[in-house]
Write a protein that holds these residues in place. Structure first.
Motif, PDB file in Angstrom:
ATOM      1  N   GLY A  56       0.816  -1.205   0.000  1.00 63.18           N
ATOM      2  CA  GLY A  56       0.000   0.000   0.000  1.00 63.18           C
ATOM      3  C   GLY A  56       0.852   1.258   0.000  1.00 63.18           C
ATOM      4  O   GLY A  56       0.544   2.241  -0.688  1.00 63.18           O
ATOM      5  N   VAL A  57       1.934   1.228   0.751  1.00 68.23           N
ATOM      6  CA  VAL A  57       2.858   2.363   0.784  1.00 68.23           C
ATOM      7  C   VAL A  57       3.534   2.515  -0.579  1.00 68.23           C
ATOM      8  O   VAL A  57       3.698   3.636  -1.085  1.00 68.23           O
ATOM      9  N   MET A  58       3.903   1.402  -1.186  1.00 65.51           N
ATOM     10  CA  MET A  58       4.512   1.459  -2.518  1.00 65.51           C
ATOM     11  C   MET A  58       3.580   2.134  -3.516  1.00 65.51           C
ATOM     12  O   MET A  58       3.997   2.962  -4.327  1.00 65.51           O
ATOM     13  N   ARG A  59       2.315   1.773  -3.463  1.00 65.51           N
ATOM     14  CA  ARG A  59       1.347   2.327  -4.410  1.00 65.51           C
ATOM     15  C   ARG A  59       1.191   3.836  -4.198  1.00 65.51           C
ATOM     16  O   ARG A  59       1.180   4.618  -5.148  1.00 65.51           O
ATOM     17  N   GLN A  60       1.065   4.247  -2.949  1.00 64.60           N
ATOM     18  CA  GLN A  60       0.938   5.671  -2.652  1.00 64.60           C
ATOM     19  C   GLN A  60       2.212   6.427  -3.042  1.00 64.60           C
ATOM     20  O   GLN A  60       2.136   7.538  -3.586  1.00 64.60           O
ATOM     21  N   PHE A  61       3.351   5.825  -2.776  1.00 67.49           N
ATOM     22  CA  PHE A  61       4.629   6.430  -3.141  1.00 67.49           C
ATOM     23  C   PHE A  61       4.692   6.687  -4.650  1.00 67.49           C
ATOM     24  O   PHE A  61       5.005   7.801  -5.091  1.00 67.49           O
ATOM     25  N   ALA A  62       4.380   5.683  -5.458  1.00 70.55           N
ATOM     26  CA  ALA A  62       4.444   5.830  -6.915  1.00 70.55           C
ATOM     27  C   ALA A  62       3.465   6.897  -7.398  1.00 70.55           C
ATOM     28  O   ALA A  62       3.799   7.712  -8.276  1.00 70.55           O
ATOM     29  N   TYR A  63       2.287   6.891  -6.846  1.00 68.00           N
ATOM     30  CA  TYR A  63       1.237   7.850  -7.220  1.00 68.00           C
ATOM     31  C   TYR A  63       1.669   9.282  -6.922  1.00 68.00           C
ATOM     32  O   TYR A  63       1.572  10.183  -7.755  1.00 68.00           O
ATOM     33  N   ARG A  64       2.220   9.500  -5.741  1.00 66.89           N
ATOM     34  CA  ARG A  64       2.554  10.852  -5.320  1.00 66.89           C
ATOM     35  C   ARG A  64       3.801  11.382  -6.030  1.00 66.89           C
ATOM     36  O   ARG A  64       3.886  12.568  -6.363  1.00 66.89           O
ATOM     37  N   VAL A  65       4.741  10.511  -6.300  1.00 63.47           N
ATOM     38  CA  VAL A  65       5.932  10.929  -7.057  1.00 63.47           C
ATOM     39  C   VAL A  65       5.542  11.339  -8.476  1.00 63.47           C
ATOM     40  O   VAL A  65       6.127  12.254  -9.055  1.00 63.47           O
ATOM     41  N   SER A  66       4.519  10.679  -9.035  1.00 59.05           N
ATOM     42  CA  SER A  66       4.133  10.954 -10.420  1.00 59.05           C
ATOM     43  C   SER A  66       3.563  12.357 -10.610  1.00 59.05           C
ATOM     44  O   SER A  66       3.384  12.799 -11.747  1.00 59.05           O
ATOM     45  N   TYR A  67       3.305  13.089  -9.526  1.00 64.01           N
ATOM     46  CA  TYR A  67       2.827  14.462  -9.620  1.00 64.01           C
ATOM     47  C   TYR A  67       3.963  15.470  -9.767  1.00 64.01           C
ATOM     48  O   TYR A  67       3.711  16.661  -9.958  1.00 64.01           O
ATOM     49  N   CYS A  68       5.203  15.015  -9.692  1.00 69.88           N
ATOM     50  CA  CYS A  68       6.341  15.924  -9.787  1.00 69.88           C
ATOM     51  C   CYS A  68       6.719  16.173 -11.250  1.00 69.88           C
ATOM     52  O   CYS A  68       6.729  15.248 -12.062  1.00 69.88           O
ATOM     53  N   ASP A  69       7.062  17.427 -11.571  1.00 68.38           N
ATOM     54  CA  ASP A  69       7.543  17.734 -12.909  1.00 68.38           C
ATOM     55  C   ASP A  69       9.050  17.474 -12.973  1.00 68.38           C
ATOM     56  O   ASP A  69       9.648  16.948 -12.023  1.00 68.38           O
ATOM     57  N   HIS A  70       9.694  17.847 -14.064  1.00 71.40           N
ATOM     58  CA  HIS A  70      11.086  17.455 -14.264  1.00 71.40           C
ATOM     59  C   HIS A  70      12.045  18.039 -13.233  1.00 71.40           C
ATOM     60  O   HIS A  70      12.914  17.329 -12.716  1.00 71.40           O
ATOM     61  N   SER A  71      11.916  19.313 -12.934  1.00 71.26           N
ATOM     62  CA  SER A  71      12.820  19.903 -11.941  1.00 71.26           C
ATOM     63  C   SER A  71      12.570  19.305 -10.564  1.00 71.26           C
ATOM     64  O   SER A  71      13.513  19.069  -9.789  1.00 71.26           O
ATOM     65  N   GLN A  72      11.312  19.023 -10.259  1.00 68.99           N
ATOM     66  CA  GLN A  72      10.976  18.423  -8.964  1.00 68.99           C
ATOM     67  C   GLN A  72      11.469  16.978  -8.883  1.00 68.99           C
ATOM     68  O   GLN A  72      11.941  16.532  -7.833  1.00 68.99           O
ATOM     69  N   GLU A 124       0.870  -1.705  -7.962  1.00 68.87           N
ATOM     70  CA  GLU A 124       1.619  -0.624  -7.318  1.00 68.87           C
ATOM     71  C   GLU A 124       2.188   0.366  -8.326  1.00 68.87           C
ATOM     72  O   GLU A 124       2.658   1.438  -7.946  1.00 68.87           O
ATOM     73  N   LEU A 125       2.186   0.025  -9.591  1.00 67.15           N
ATOM     74  CA  LEU A 125       2.719   0.924 -10.606  1.00 67.15           C
ATOM     75  C   LEU A 125       1.849   2.172 -10.730  1.00 67.15           C
ATOM     76  O   LEU A 125       0.641   2.115 -10.493  1.00 67.15           O
ATOM     77  N   PRO A 126       2.443   3.303 -11.121  1.00 71.54           N
ATOM     78  CA  PRO A 126       1.615   4.501 -11.347  1.00 71.54           C
ATOM     79  C   PRO A 126       0.744   4.303 -12.581  1.00 71.54           C
ATOM     80  O   PRO A 126       1.002   3.417 -13.404  1.00 71.54           O
ATOM     81  N   PHE A 127      -0.280   5.114 -12.716  1.00 76.88           N
ATOM     82  CA  PHE A 127      -1.149   5.033 -13.893  1.00 76.88           C
ATOM     83  C   PHE A 127      -0.341   5.335 -15.149  1.00 76.88           C
ATOM     84  O   PHE A 127       0.365   6.335 -15.221  1.00 76.88           O
ATOM     85  N   MET A 128      -0.446   4.452 -16.148  1.00 78.30           N
ATOM     86  CA  MET A 128       0.364   4.597 -17.361  1.00 78.30           C
ATOM     87  C   MET A 128      -0.477   4.621 -18.627  1.00 78.30           C
ATOM     88  O   MET A 128       0.049   4.531 -19.730  1.00 78.30           O
TER      89      MET A 128
END
Length: 236
Positions: A56-72, A124-128
């Protein structure tokens, strides 16, 4: 020798390559050593695989990281690499195979192992932009299909692989007109860097991702549906 030639050669007949040489090549190509071992059809040692972590933590981690742009993402990767590496437990638990069924074709086995090297299961993968059934099918049987190039373009980024590199391993013709579907390899570089992290460190990293992206928590699952691939500096 060009990268594509090296990678396609390893994918075709890498079982005789010494593991030490593969580790050296991985550093030269800036590819995780565990990934190059997988491409060459060789076993991955326990110290190169992720520790056991909460799904569950892995899934949330992937989801939340996917909101970052390139500099982030660049800042977040640096943050991940600054975290201390926790000693491996005496009893190592190998990450489970990500799919519902064992792989029956060569590239399906490679693709599943690349996902496993990051500690992900399919859910657990982010939406692709691909359905769960499609992803399960990709790590079960990789058969000829008109959709293969689109599927590779979707999964390469979250794995931290560039399109030319993954297409070379898949023995699929690459064209410069191809683009990542939602996410480019800069997202996947964070996931690859985070492979050694513990559950607690993944939570810490997800919090840092929220701070960088200024993501608002809506209390419901809202996958990033547009990604930042169009802004990738690799694709002018």
């Amino acid at each position: 020798m060009e990268r594509a030639t090296i990678l396609s050669s390893l994918a075709a007949s890498g079982t005789d390559t010494a593991p030490q040489r593969l580790t050296e090549l991985a550093a030269e190509l800036d590819i995780p050593a565990a990934d190059l071992l997988v491409v060459a059809g060789q076993p991955v040692s326990a110290e190169l695989l992720p520790p056991e972590r909460d799904a569950g933590v892995m899934r949330q981690f992937a989801y939340r990281v996917s909101y970052c742009d390139h500099s982030q993402l660049a800042a977040l990767e640096a943050f991940v690499r600054s975290l201390p590496r926790v000693a491996a437990p005496e009893r190592f638990v190998q990450p489970a195979w990500p799919g519902r069924r064992p792989a029956e074709t060569k590239f399906a086995a490679v693709l599943g192992a690349l996902i496993r090297n990051r500690g992900f299961g399919i859910r657990e993968l982010p939406f692709m932009g691909l359905s769960l059934s499609t992803l399960h099918g990709m790590v079960w049987r990789w058969d000829p299909s008109p959709h293969r190039r689109q599927q590779l373009s979707a999964v390469a980024g979250p794995l931290g692989w560039t399109l030319p590199d993954l297409f070379a391993v898949a023995d699929e013709p690459y064209s410069e007109e191809l683009r990542p579907v939602l996410h480019c390899h800069h997202l996947g570089r964070v996931f690859a860097a985070a492979a050694p992290l513990t559950t607690a460190q993944l939570i810490e990293t997800a919090e840092e991702a929220d701070r960088l992206s200024v993501r608002e928590d809506h209390g419901v699952w809202r996958p990033v549906s547009q990604g930042f691939a169009e802004e990738c500096p690799d694709f002018p």
